[in-house]
Design an enzyme around this catalytic site. Structure first.
Site, mmCIF file in Angstrom:
data_model
loop_
_atom_site.group_PDB
_atom_site.id
_atom_site.type_symbol
_atom_site.label_atom_id
_atom_site.label_comp_id
_atom_site.label_asym_id
_atom_site.label_seq_id
_atom_site.Cartn_x
_atom_site.Cartn_y
_atom_site.Cartn_z
ATOM 1 N N LYS A 88 7.434 -16.344 -3.238
ATOM 2 C CA LYS A 88 8.399 -15.232 -3.169
ATOM 3 C C LYS A 88 8.530 -14.770 -1.725
ATOM 4 O O LYS A 88 7.519 -14.657 -1.016
ATOM 5 C CB LYS A 88 7.914 -14.079 -4.059
ATOM 6 N N SER A 163 11.932 -7.858 -9.587
ATOM 7 C CA SER A 163 12.506 -8.333 -8.340
ATOM 8 C C SER A 163 12.190 -9.799 -8.038
ATOM 9 O O SER A 163 12.873 -10.408 -7.229
ATOM 10 C CB SER A 163 11.990 -7.481 -7.180
ATOM 11 N N SER A 187 7.851 -6.546 -11.758
ATOM 12 C CA SER A 187 8.599 -7.602 -11.085
ATOM 13 C C SER A 187 8.127 -9.028 -11.334
ATOM 14 O O SER A 187 8.815 -9.968 -10.932
ATOM 15 C CB SER A 187 8.610 -7.361 -9.580
#
Ligand code: GLN
Length: 493
Positions: A88, A163, A187
């Site tokens: 990420k 997210s 997330s």
């Protein structure tokens, strides 16, 4: 050769060991699939093919040495040697741009690597790129990324969640067998649920956050996405454990994750009625209740449990998280860190740089958080929220006196349409009602698929456990996955 990207992580590892294919071939297969699908998915912000092939070649040399010297000692090989993964884009990876989904960090090249990522590299993993994220991890759909949204591989008109939507979409689309994520309020779990993959948010402090760009420091945790609980366990085991570079990282040794055995037999599952609220999509409730029934059939004991302060989690989170974010994001002013807009006076540099560098949601959170922390309001807002947070944490402590795990939905709905919550931040915040409490209490949670809705979108279920009970959560999820097949389904692309 069959498409290598369709293999599970364990099949990849055993194929590499047997010499059926090389890490270069496997990595190329993932890179080519990524190139082919990225136009539709946009799961990545930065693609790192050269770095990946270099790492893959090093892994192949290691396999060659091992084959020559001591093929009997398989345990001697690093646990993830030669396997592609994605990271990420909120984790630092030395010499590779780290944007956090923000214009503010468009040109930030970190001089060091996050501990969690370094441990995966030390285990031999091959990083193929950095995945898309809501700006500074603020959001539930990946639509707040300054680089454009990610699309859900099950239906390209839908969001992947957020997210960590890029990581979840990439694993579901088989761009890589696993990816890292961060979870401040859901997330990892919510995008895992929207994309039909397994996501683990460990206990607060279990995995080092050194090199993770901070969002809400009392909430942020580092975890992982994979297609099954067993694969997630393998990565988690590499990442977890004390790190002298992160003072909030627990010293307690990491429990062995033993997946085999009676994962569900005798397990006491608590079902909190506060999590089956009005407004929940009926198919989500039905699939989660069916999965709980299946766990009971596999030997678990199911009983109701109460978490009475659940209704306060959302307002408490949306005071604490923005307050901490406003403090953490103060460093991006064009002078110390981040995009710099030229101007005559210092205040103008701050004003213009932050005005241009941050998107609307980040600005909203900074304003909310600064207000909640300001003199005269601190006790009424942040102080009060911290007190209610303690009540939420005590709810969990009480519940875990009588049950081992808590089972509930991950989100009230399946993946919503891109743009659906575009002008309604509160509707977006509501997507997190079932995931925020675990972050406020610091407990671990695992999300995994337990069915599909009528539109063909995955439904996820969440198991939460007491602090440091990751092994129990993963074992239970694994036992469920051994007996069912939802996690084996893949989107047609
Ligand atoms: N959606 C939540 C938020 O916007 C949680 C995000 C996260 O876990 N990073 O704050």
């Amino acid at each position: 050769m069959d498409d290598l990207t369709s293999l599970s992580l364990f099949e990849m590892l055993s194929g590499l060991r047997r010499g059926d294919f090389t890490s270069r071939e496997l990595t190329l297969a993932c890179l080519q699939r990524t190139e082919r699908l990225e136009g539709r998915l946009h799961a990545l912000i930065t693609f790192t093919p050269e770095l990946a092939l270099e790492t893959a070649d090093a892994a192949d040399r290691r396999y060659a040495e091992w084959r020559r010297d001591d093929p009997s000692a398989a345990w001697n090989l690093p646990a993830l040697l030669g396997v592609p993964i994605l990271v990420k884009d909120v984790f630092c990876l030395k010499d590779v741009r780290c944007t956090c989904g923000s214009r503010m960090l468009e040109n930030f090249i970190p001089p060091y690597t996050a501990t969690a990522v370094q441990r995966l590299l030390d285990a031999g993993a091959v990083v193929t790129g950095k995945t898309n994220t809501d700006e500074f991890a603020m959001g539930s759909s990946t639509e707040n990324s300054a680089y454009g949204p990610t699309h859900n591989p099950w239906n390209l008109e839908r969001v992947p969640g957020g997210s960590s939507g890029g990581s979840a979409a990439a694993v579901a689309a088989r761009l890589a067998p696993a990816a890292t994520g961060s979870d401040t309020g859901g997330s990892i779990r919510q995008p895992a649920s929207f994309c039909g993959v397994t996501g683990l948010k460990p206990t607060y402090g279990r995995v080092s956050r050194y090199g993770l760009v901070a969002y809400g420091s009392s909430l942020d945790s580092v975890g992982v996405f994979a297609r099954s609980a067993a694969e997630a366990a393998l990565l988690y085991r590499q990442m977890a454990g004390h790190d002298p570079l992160d003072s909030t990282c627990a010293r307690r040794p990491v429990d062995e994750v033993r997946l085999e055995g009676d994962g569900l037999k005798g397990l006491r599952i608590g079902v909190p009625e506060e999590y089956f609220i009005a407004g929940i999509q009926p198919e989500v409730e039905a699939a989660v209740r069916a999965a709980i029934g299946q766990m009971e059939a596999l030997g678990a004991g199911v009983q109701p449990v109460s978490l009475p302060h659940t209704g306060y989690a959302l307002p408490v989170y949306y005071l604490i998280a923005p307050a901490e974010a406003s403090a953490n994001l103060a460093r991006y002013d064009g002078v110390r860190f981040g995009l710099r807009e030229p101007a005559e006076a210092m205040w103008d540099i701050f004003f213009k740089s932050r005005g241009k560098g941050f998107g609307a949601e980040v600005k909203r959170r900074i304003m909310l958080g600064t207000y909640a922390l300001s003199a005269g309001y601190y006790d009424a807002y942040y102080g009060q929220a911290q007190k209610v947070r303690t009540l939420i944490k005590q709810d969990f402590e009480r519940a875990f006196e009588s049950v081992d795990v808590i089972a509930c939905p991950v989100a009230p709905t399946t993946a919503f349409k891109l743009g659906e919550h575009g002008d309604d931040p509160l509707a977006m915040y509501l997507e997190d009602v079932f995931t925020l409490p675990a972050n406020l209490a610091g407990v671990p949670g695992v999300a995994f698929p337990v069915g599909f809705d009528a539109a063909g979108l995955p439904v996820g279920m969440q198991l939460m456990g007491a602090h440091f009970k990751e092994d129990m959560l993963l074992r239970a999820a694994h036992a469920y996955q051994q007996a069912t097949g939802w996690h084996l389904r893949s989107p047609e692309l």
